[in-house]
Design a protein around this motif. Structure first.
Motif, mmCIF file in Angstrom:
data_model
loop_
_atom_site.group_PDB
_atom_site.id
_atom_site.type_symbol
_atom_site.label_atom_id
_atom_site.label_comp_id
_atom_site.label_asym_id
_atom_site.label_seq_id
_atom_site.Cartn_x
_atom_site.Cartn_y
_atom_site.Cartn_z
ATOM 1 N N VAL A 1 5.865 42.684 114.358
ATOM 2 C CA VAL A 1 4.764 41.951 114.980
ATOM 3 C C VAL A 1 5.365 41.198 116.162
ATOM 4 O O VAL A 1 6.376 40.510 116.015
ATOM 5 N N VAL A 2 4.757 41.340 117.332
ATOM 6 C CA VAL A 2 5.254 40.694 118.545
ATOM 7 C C VAL A 2 4.419 39.460 118.840
ATOM 8 O O VAL A 2 3.180 39.549 118.937
ATOM 9 N N LEU A 3 5.084 38.312 118.981
ATOM 10 C CA LEU A 3 4.410 37.068 119.353
ATOM 11 C C LEU A 3 4.639 36.760 120.825
ATOM 12 O O LEU A 3 5.746 36.965 121.346
ATOM 13 N N HIS A 4 3.606 36.234 121.465
ATOM 14 C CA HIS A 4 3.712 35.780 122.859
ATOM 15 C C HIS A 4 2.790 34.584 123.031
ATOM 16 O O HIS A 4 1.577 34.690 122.818
ATOM 17 N N ARG A 5 3.391 33.447 123.343
ATOM 18 C CA ARG A 5 2.636 32.208 123.518
ATOM 19 C C ARG A 5 1.756 31.901 122.316
ATOM 20 O O ARG A 5 0.605 31.495 122.445
ATOM 21 N N ARG B 1 0.473 33.857 120.046
ATOM 22 C CA ARG B 1 -0.455 34.879 119.576
ATOM 23 C C ARG B 1 0.276 36.184 119.266
ATOM 24 O O ARG B 1 1.264 36.530 119.918
ATOM 25 N N ALA B 2 -0.236 36.917 118.275
ATOM 26 C CA ALA B 2 0.287 38.251 117.971
ATOM 27 C C ALA B 2 -0.344 39.230 118.956
ATOM 28 O O ALA B 2 -1.555 39.476 118.916
ATOM 29 N N VAL B 3 0.468 39.763 119.865
ATOM 30 C CA VAL B 3 -0.064 40.601 120.937
ATOM 31 C C VAL B 3 0.136 42.089 120.680
ATOM 32 O O VAL B 3 -0.451 42.926 121.375
ATOM 33 N N GLU B 4 0.979 42.418 119.704
ATOM 34 C CA GLU B 4 1.227 43.829 119.415
ATOM 35 C C GLU B 4 1.885 43.947 118.052
ATOM 36 O O GLU B 4 2.647 43.066 117.647
ATOM 37 N N GLU B 5 1.596 45.009 117.324
ATOM 38 C CA GLU B 5 2.246 45.262 116.047
ATOM 39 C C GLU B 5 2.195 46.750 115.742
ATOM 40 O O GLU B 5 1.370 47.485 116.283
ATOM 41 N N GLY B 6 3.115 47.160 114.874
ATOM 42 C CA GLY B 6 3.149 48.558 114.496
ATOM 43 C C GLY B 6 4.539 48.958 114.046
ATOM 44 O O GLY B 6 5.453 48.128 113.993
ATOM 45 N N PRO B 7 4.732 50.236 113.699
ATOM 46 C CA PRO B 7 6.069 50.718 113.356
ATOM 47 C C PRO B 7 7.039 50.451 114.506
ATOM 48 O O PRO B 7 6.692 50.627 115.680
ATOM 49 N N LEU B 8 8.241 50.034 114.176
ATOM 50 C CA LEU B 8 9.211 49.638 115.192
ATOM 51 C C LEU B 8 9.456 50.740 116.217
ATOM 52 O O LEU B 8 9.487 50.486 117.426
ATOM 53 N N THR B 9 9.618 51.983 115.750
ATOM 54 C CA THR B 9 9.921 53.075 116.677
ATOM 55 C C THR B 9 8.784 53.285 117.675
ATOM 56 O O THR B 9 9.024 53.532 118.857
ATOM 57 N N ASP B 10 7.530 53.149 117.209
ATOM 58 C CA ASP B 10 6.387 53.332 118.105
ATOM 59 C C ASP B 10 6.307 52.209 119.130
ATOM 60 O O ASP B 10 6.030 52.437 120.313
ATOM 61 N N VAL B 11 6.529 50.982 118.664
ATOM 62 C CA VAL B 11 6.441 49.830 119.553
ATOM 63 C C VAL B 11 7.516 49.892 120.631
ATOM 64 O O VAL B 11 7.265 49.564 121.802
#
Length: 263
Positions: free
Chosen positions: A226-230, A232-242
């Motif tokens: 899960v990617v946080l930015h300021r 908020r969670a702005v993106e999530e998914g399998p690591l390889t896809d992200v």
């Protein structure tokens, strides 16, 4: 096993965490919570460990609100069928390992005493048998019985981190929060700690939440991110896809920050 729903933490007029949701199943499992410094990662960790009460949102452990109410609003802060307070059970089930091992370990206490204190507080072993259990825990993290007699300042950075992990394992947790656990270590020691955590996750069937801004570290333990930015969670998914097809600029910046050696 552990779920955060719409976590929001407001300081003054600023939402340092804004509507973050995530789910962790039973282990062995690894979830990476990644983002730049100041993105809200550590605040999320503090909410999950009970150190911070969210302004809004809910933290659920096996379907029960850790703040004392279930999802229907019923009070569940009392004891379960075994007579253990649910709040105490949650504190044992969820443990946190922080980046600052010097601050996390009492400098006035020997390592063995630090771990013994936890065993006694949670009544994990019969009185008088703590020394044997301390030796077992230290062995689990690659330390000898001799390290129990040392003070934190007499250990290297990697040894202090191992001692902190041993203390977390003392209560037989189901879930470990790892907040930048290797960022203060050199590359060689970092690799050893990550290898240790991977082994412990399998042997103890732990579910891990790894908090980091370093994708190379997250890649060692996590399949999902899960990617946080300021806040908020702005993106999530399998690591390889992200990593292969990042959709948000913050994710691309993190990916591009990984050092690469040109041919």
């Amino acid at each position: 096993m552990l779920e955060a729903r719409d976590l929001t933490v407001v300081h003054g007029s600023t939402a340092v965490v804004d509507g973050v949701s995530l789910t962790l199943p039973e282990g062995p499992y690894g979830l990476g919570l990644i983002g730049e410094s100041g993105s809200g990662k550590t605040t999320v960790a503090r909410c999950l460990s009970g150190l911070v009460t969210p302004t809004h949102g809910t933290v659920l452990f096996r379907g029960e609100n850790v703040n004392g109410e279930d999802v229907s609003g019923e009070d569940v802060s009392g004891k379960d069928v075994s007579g253990v307070r649910r709040s105490d059970a949650y504190r044992r089930a969820v443990q946190i390992v922080v980046q600052d091992t010097e601050g996390a370990l009492d400098p006035r206490m020997r390592v063995g005493t630090v771990i013994t204190e936890v065993l006694r507080a949670h009544r994990m072993v019969p009185r008088g048998t703590e020394r044997g259990r301390v030796t077992e825990l230290l062995a689990d993290v690659g330390l000898s019985a001799e390290h129990a007699a040392r003070f934190p300042h007499q250990l290297s950075g990697g040894q202090r981190q191992r001692a902190a992990i041993a203390r977390a394992l003392a209560v037989r947790p189901r879930f470990l929060i790892l907040d930048e656990p290797t960022s203060a270590l050199d590359t060689t020691v970092q690799a050893r700690i990550l290898g240790l955590l991977n082994t412990l996750r399998t042997e103890h069937r732990l579910s891990l939440l790894l908090i980091s801004h370093d994708l190379a570290v997250v890649e060692q333990l996590c399949r999902y991110v899960v990617v946080l930015h300021r806040g908020r969670a702005v993106e999530e998914g399998p690591l390889t896809d992200v990593l292969r097809k990042p959709r948000h600029p913050a994710t691309r910046n993190l990916r591009d920050a990984v050092p690469r050696i040109s041919p």
